[in-house]
Design a protein around this motif. Structure first.
Motif, PDB file in Angstrom:
ATOM      1  N   TYR A  66       0.786  -1.233   0.000  1.00  0.00           N
ATOM      2  CA  TYR A  66       0.000   0.000   0.000  1.00  0.00           C
ATOM      3  C   TYR A  66       0.822   1.290   0.000  1.00  0.00           C
ATOM      4  N   THR A  67       2.114   1.231  -0.276  1.00  0.00           N
ATOM      5  CA  THR A  67       2.898   2.472  -0.300  1.00  0.00           C
ATOM      6  C   THR A  67       2.436   3.405  -1.417  1.00  0.00           C
ATOM      7  N   SER A  68       1.923   2.846  -2.499  1.00  0.00           N
ATOM      8  CA  SER A  68       1.481   3.699  -3.607  1.00  0.00           C
ATOM      9  C   SER A  68       0.002   4.079  -3.512  1.00  0.00           C
ATOM     10  N   GLN A  69      -0.743   3.481  -2.579  1.00  0.00           N
ATOM     11  CA  GLN A  69      -2.170   3.778  -2.442  1.00  0.00           C
ATOM     12  C   GLN A  69      -2.499   4.549  -1.168  1.00  0.00           C
ATOM     13  N   THR A  70      -1.512   4.735  -0.295  1.00  0.00           N
ATOM     14  CA  THR A  70      -1.729   5.431   0.974  1.00  0.00           C
ATOM     15  C   THR A  70      -1.387   6.903   0.822  1.00  0.00           C
ATOM     16  N   CYS A  71      -2.254   7.763   1.295  1.00  0.00           N
ATOM     17  CA  CYS A  71      -1.994   9.199   1.250  1.00  0.00           C
ATOM     18  C   CYS A  71      -0.929   9.542   2.292  1.00  0.00           C
ATOM     19  N   ALA A  72       0.137  10.183   1.865  1.00  0.00           N
ATOM     20  CA  ALA A  72       1.214  10.569   2.777  1.00  0.00           C
ATOM     21  C   ALA A  72       0.774  11.693   3.712  1.00  0.00           C
ATOM     22  N   THR A  84      -4.198   7.588 -12.173  1.00  0.00           N
ATOM     23  CA  THR A  84      -3.329   7.146 -13.260  1.00  0.00           C
ATOM     24  C   THR A  84      -2.062   6.562 -12.650  1.00  0.00           C
ATOM     25  N   GLN A  85      -1.244   5.953 -13.492  1.00  0.00           N
ATOM     26  CA  GLN A  85       0.017   5.369 -13.029  1.00  0.00           C
ATOM     27  C   GLN A  85       0.949   6.448 -12.465  1.00  0.00           C
ATOM     28  N   ALA A  86       0.901   7.637 -13.046  1.00  0.00           N
ATOM     29  CA  ALA A  86       1.845   8.694 -12.661  1.00  0.00           C
ATOM     30  C   ALA A  86       1.291   9.671 -11.634  1.00  0.00           C
ATOM     31  N   GLN A  87      -0.014   9.743 -11.457  1.00  0.00           N
ATOM     32  CA  GLN A  87      -0.624  10.768 -10.609  1.00  0.00           C
ATOM     33  C   GLN A  87      -1.259  10.171  -9.362  1.00  0.00           C
ATOM     34  N   PHE A  88      -1.101  10.874  -8.238  1.00  0.00           N
ATOM     35  CA  PHE A  88      -1.751  10.504  -6.984  1.00  0.00           C
ATOM     36  C   PHE A  88      -2.626  11.667  -6.563  1.00  0.00           C
ATOM     37  N   CYS A  89      -3.879  11.381  -6.231  1.00  0.00           N
ATOM     38  CA  CYS A  89      -4.780  12.392  -5.690  1.00  0.00           C
ATOM     39  C   CYS A  89      -5.674  11.708  -4.658  1.00  0.00           C
ATOM     40  N   CYS A  90      -5.530  12.086  -3.408  1.00  0.00           N
ATOM     41  CA  CYS A  90      -6.264  11.444  -2.315  1.00  0.00           C
ATOM     42  C   CYS A  90      -7.759  11.707  -2.450  1.00  0.00           C
ATOM     43  N   CYS A  93      -8.722  13.709   1.275  1.00  0.00           N
ATOM     44  CA  CYS A  93      -8.289  15.069   1.616  1.00  0.00           C
ATOM     45  C   CYS A  93      -7.897  15.915   0.408  1.00  0.00           C
ATOM     46  N   GLY A  94      -7.724  15.289  -0.765  1.00  0.00           N
ATOM     47  CA  GLY A  94      -7.384  16.044  -1.963  1.00  0.00           C
ATOM     48  C   GLY A  94      -5.900  16.266  -2.192  1.00  0.00           C
ATOM     49  N   PHE A  95      -5.035  15.726  -1.343  1.00  0.00           N
ATOM     50  CA  PHE A  95      -3.585  15.853  -1.543  1.00  0.00           C
ATOM     51  C   PHE A  95      -3.216  15.278  -2.899  1.00  0.00           C
ATOM     52  N   THR A  96      -2.428  16.027  -3.658  1.00  0.00           N
ATOM     53  CA  THR A  96      -2.023  15.566  -4.977  1.00  0.00           C
ATOM     54  C   THR A  96      -0.518  15.679  -5.142  1.00  0.00           C
ATOM     55  N   ALA A  97       0.048  14.706  -5.838  1.00  0.00           N
ATOM     56  CA  ALA A  97       1.488  14.683  -6.068  1.00  0.00           C
ATOM     57  C   ALA A  97       1.799  13.652  -7.139  1.00  0.00           C
ATOM     58  N   ASN A  98       3.038  13.656  -7.598  1.00  0.00           N
ATOM     59  CA  ASN A  98       3.511  12.583  -8.459  1.00  0.00           C
ATOM     60  C   ASN A  98       3.417  11.290  -7.659  1.00  0.00           C
ATOM     61  N   ALA A  99       2.938  10.229  -8.258  1.00  0.00           N
ATOM     62  CA  ALA A  99       2.690   8.973  -7.545  1.00  0.00           C
ATOM     63  C   ALA A  99       3.968   8.378  -6.958  1.00  0.00           C
ATOM     64  N   ASP A 100       5.065   8.425  -7.703  1.00  0.00           N
ATOM     65  CA  ASP A 100       6.322   7.870  -7.195  1.00  0.00           C
ATOM     66  C   ASP A 100       6.858   8.686  -6.021  1.00  0.00           C
ATOM     67  N   ALA A 157      15.326  16.958   2.726  1.00  0.00           N
ATOM     68  CA  ALA A 157      14.186  17.660   2.153  1.00  0.00           C
ATOM     69  C   ALA A 157      12.925  17.232   2.866  1.00  0.00           C
ATOM     70  N   ILE A 158      12.234  18.171   3.419  1.00  0.00           N
ATOM     71  CA  ILE A 158      10.951  17.898   4.071  1.00  0.00           C
ATOM     72  C   ILE A 158       9.883  18.571   3.214  1.00  0.00           C
ATOM     73  N   PRO A 159       9.044  17.789   2.541  1.00  0.00           N
ATOM     74  CA  PRO A 159       8.123  18.365   1.562  1.00  0.00           C
ATOM     75  C   PRO A 159       6.965  19.096   2.221  1.00  0.00           C
ATOM     76  N   HIS A 160       6.538  20.126   1.549  1.00  0.00           N
ATOM     77  CA  HIS A 160       5.300  20.788   1.909  1.00  0.00           C
ATOM     78  C   HIS A 160       4.188  19.990   1.248  1.00  0.00           C
ATOM     79  N   LEU A 161       3.265  19.479   2.011  1.00  0.00           N
ATOM     80  CA  LEU A 161       2.204  18.635   1.460  1.00  0.00           C
ATOM     81  C   LEU A 161       1.027  19.524   1.051  1.00  0.00           C
ATOM     82  N   GLY A 162       0.942  19.804  -0.233  1.00  0.00           N
ATOM     83  CA  GLY A 162      -0.096  20.690  -0.754  1.00  0.00           C
ATOM     84  C   GLY A 162      -1.416  19.977  -0.942  1.00  0.00           C
ATOM     85  N   VAL A 163      -2.448  20.731  -1.179  1.00  0.00           N
ATOM     86  CA  VAL A 163      -3.777  20.186  -1.407  1.00  0.00           C
ATOM     87  C   VAL A 163      -4.244  20.675  -2.769  1.00  0.00           C
ATOM     88  N   CYS A 164      -4.875  19.772  -3.555  1.00  0.00           N
ATOM     89  CA  CYS A 164      -5.325  20.176  -4.905  1.00  0.00           C
ATOM     90  C   CYS A 164      -6.600  20.977  -4.855  1.00  0.00           C
TER      91      CYS A 164
END
Length: 164
Positions: A66-72, A84-90, A93-100, A157-164
């Motif tokens: 579930y590392t690729s299906q769990t919202c960080a 999609t294979q390349a896109q993640f959107c929760c 909560c709407g968090f979006t990022a590159n899936a990898d 690097a500590i990412p800022h977790l944005g919302v779409c």
């Protein structure tokens, strides 16, 4: 060899998914199997592991479930999170990022949980003891960049977790 040497020289801990390559080959199609075998994942992991061990550093293997299906961001697990294979959107909560990229955040979280408290404390104490850090913008994200003067870990690097 060059990539495994670079990683071993610059990082105190590396987190990898503990992939079952044989099971992947059994399920995969011929073209995918050839691509997996061509990459040499097992050999790369072997090189990386012995170079890290030689320097007293750690390779932490985490369960890939579930590392690729769990919202960080919120922790919601769902297949709908990967439109999609390349896109993640929760879906929650709407968090979006590159899936990898998003999956790599989950791998780091799982890996840090596996470290015992002494290892965890030691890695971060050493990191911040010799480091200068600042908050700076980088491509719509904010990252805390940690620079050390020695040849050890050069950046955190500590990412800022944005919302779409």
């Amino acid at each position: 060899h060059q990539l495994s040497r670079y990683l071993a020289n610059h990082y105190d801990a590396i987190f990898l998914e503990n992939l079952d390559i044989q099971a992947m080959l059994a399920k995969g199609k011929h073209k995918l199997n050839m691509q997996i075998l061509d990459q040499g994942w097992f050999q790369f992991k072997t090189f990386l592991k012995y170079k890290l061990n030689w320097q007293g550093k750690r390779l932490i293997e985490v369960n890939p479930a579930y590392t690729s299906q769990t919202c960080a961001y919120c922790g919601h697990i769902s297949r709908e999170n990967r439109p999609t294979q390349a896109q993640f959107c929760c879906a929650r909560c709407g968090f979006t990022a590159n899936a990898d990229y998003q999956a790599s955040l989950n791998i780091i979280k799982k890996g840090l949980k596996q470290l015992n408290k002494d290892d965890h404390k030691g890695i971060f104490q050493e990191l911040f003891r010799c480091a200068s850090y600042q908050l700076m913008p980088l491509k719509q994200h904010f990252e805390i960049v940690v620079k050390q003067q020695k040849k050890k870990l050069t950046q955190l690097a500590i990412p800022h977790l944005g919302v779409c």
